[in-house]
Motif scaffolding. Sequence first.
Motif, PDB file in Angstrom:
ATOM      1  N   CYS A 196       0.842   7.387  -6.074  1.00 36.45           N
ATOM      2  CA  CYS A 196      -0.288   8.320  -6.165  1.00 36.45           C
ATOM      3  C   CYS A 196       0.152   9.736  -5.800  1.00 36.45           C
ATOM      4  O   CYS A 196      -0.232  10.702  -6.473  1.00 36.45           O
ATOM      5  CB  CYS A 196      -1.432   7.869  -5.257  1.00 36.45           C
ATOM      6  N   MET A 225       0.570   4.180  -2.623  1.00 39.03           N
ATOM      7  CA  MET A 225       0.249   5.543  -2.183  1.00 39.03           C
ATOM      8  C   MET A 225       1.355   6.518  -2.566  1.00 39.03           C
ATOM      9  O   MET A 225       1.092   7.665  -2.929  1.00 39.03           O
ATOM     10  CB  MET A 225       0.010   5.588  -0.673  1.00 39.03           C
ATOM     11  N   ILE A 285      -8.526   6.823  -5.617  1.00 44.51           N
ATOM     12  CA  ILE A 285      -8.101   5.710  -4.771  1.00 44.51           C
ATOM     13  C   ILE A 285      -9.318   5.045  -4.146  1.00 44.51           C
ATOM     14  O   ILE A 285     -10.202   5.723  -3.620  1.00 44.51           O
ATOM     15  CB  ILE A 285      -7.166   6.202  -3.636  1.00 44.51           C
ATOM     16  N   GLN A 318      -9.790   1.704  -1.387  1.00 41.52           N
ATOM     17  CA  GLN A 318      -9.146   0.677  -0.580  1.00 41.52           C
ATOM     18  C   GLN A 318     -10.152  -0.415  -0.224  1.00 41.52           C
ATOM     19  O   GLN A 318     -11.063  -0.198   0.566  1.00 41.52           O
ATOM     20  CB  GLN A 318      -8.574   1.289   0.699  1.00 41.52           C
ATOM     21  N   ASP A 323      -6.415  -0.510  -4.059  1.00 43.36           N
ATOM     22  CA  ASP A 323      -5.627  -1.089  -2.971  1.00 43.36           C
ATOM     23  C   ASP A 323      -6.299  -2.347  -2.437  1.00 43.36           C
ATOM     24  O   ASP A 323      -7.499  -2.353  -2.162  1.00 43.36           O
ATOM     25  CB  ASP A 323      -5.482  -0.044  -1.855  1.00 43.36           C
ATOM     26  N   LEU A 337      -3.320  12.400   2.165  1.00 41.90           N
ATOM     27  CA  LEU A 337      -3.621  12.388   0.736  1.00 41.90           C
ATOM     28  C   LEU A 337      -4.898  13.158   0.406  1.00 41.90           C
ATOM     29  O   LEU A 337      -5.013  13.736  -0.673  1.00 41.90           O
ATOM     30  CB  LEU A 337      -3.685  10.960   0.207  1.00 41.90           C
ATOM     31  N   GLU A 352      -2.839   7.120   5.970  1.00 44.74           N
ATOM     32  CA  GLU A 352      -2.420   7.761   4.718  1.00 44.74           C
ATOM     33  C   GLU A 352      -3.547   8.581   4.089  1.00 44.74           C
ATOM     34  O   GLU A 352      -3.291   9.559   3.385  1.00 44.74           O
ATOM     35  CB  GLU A 352      -1.879   6.736   3.716  1.00 44.74           C
ATOM     36  N   ARG A 353      -4.770   8.206   4.376  1.00 49.25           N
ATOM     37  CA  ARG A 353      -5.910   8.953   3.832  1.00 49.25           C
ATOM     38  C   ARG A 353      -5.888  10.407   4.310  1.00 49.25           C
ATOM     39  O   ARG A 353      -6.245  11.308   3.547  1.00 49.25           O
ATOM     40  CB  ARG A 353      -7.231   8.295   4.263  1.00 49.25           C
ATOM     41  N   THR A 401       0.840  -1.199   0.000  1.00 48.39           N
ATOM     42  CA  THR A 401       0.000   0.000   0.000  1.00 48.39           C
ATOM     43  C   THR A 401       0.874   1.247   0.000  1.00 48.39           C
ATOM     44  O   THR A 401       0.593   2.215  -0.713  1.00 48.39           O
ATOM     45  CB  THR A 401      -0.949   0.000   1.212  1.00 48.39           C
ATOM     46  N   THR A 402       1.944   1.213   0.781  1.00 44.59           N
ATOM     47  CA  THR A 402       2.852   2.361   0.859  1.00 44.59           C
ATOM     48  C   THR A 402       3.425   2.681  -0.519  1.00 44.59           C
ATOM     49  O   THR A 402       3.500   3.854  -0.913  1.00 44.59           O
ATOM     50  CB  THR A 402       3.975   2.078   1.870  1.00 44.59           C
TER      51      THR A 402
END
Length: 176
Positions: free
Chosen positions: A26, A23, A38, A40, A107, A53, A49-50, A19-20
């Motif tokens: 992105c 992201m 995105i 998930q 994701d 972002l 992270e949301r 995921t990292t």
Amino acid sequence: MNEKKGLIHIYFGNGKGKTTAGMGLCARAAGYGYKVLIYQFMKDNTTSERNILKCSENITILDGLEQEKFSSSLTEEERRERRIFYTRQFQEAVQQAERGYDVLFLDEVIYTIQAGLLDEEIVTDYLEKKPEHLEVILTGNAPSSKLIEAADYVSEIKKIKHPFDSGQRARKGIEL
């Protein structure tokens, strides 16, 4: 040489960082001015992270379920509900991505397929006919050979050692 757009990326494996990596891509694309969408799968709306972002005007994050369980903890009724829900979420994400986005990050879609909560054929059919310009990122544990064949980039992230193995729970801001 012309720059090709619209490639397919897969980050997979049993290691931390799938995921990292997605992201990060992105964030890079948004920093360049690309519009990013995105979604998930198998995660609630609280991953850290949301928070950062969502601050980018070039990134849209679609909401999922408010609470999520591991697939192994789902009852058969919950599994039926999730199959319907995730199929609808996938269709919504791809339809929205086709309306002005440059990057689509799905994701944990590979894990969702493995768990029997999304039909792989829906995903592979979409990848075959997606808009030429749309870059697509997929993450999960073990993609099928069909998904690997459809991809342009395939990166395996292998766990060598992880604190979870010795009982460490996921930490906010690091794993969550």
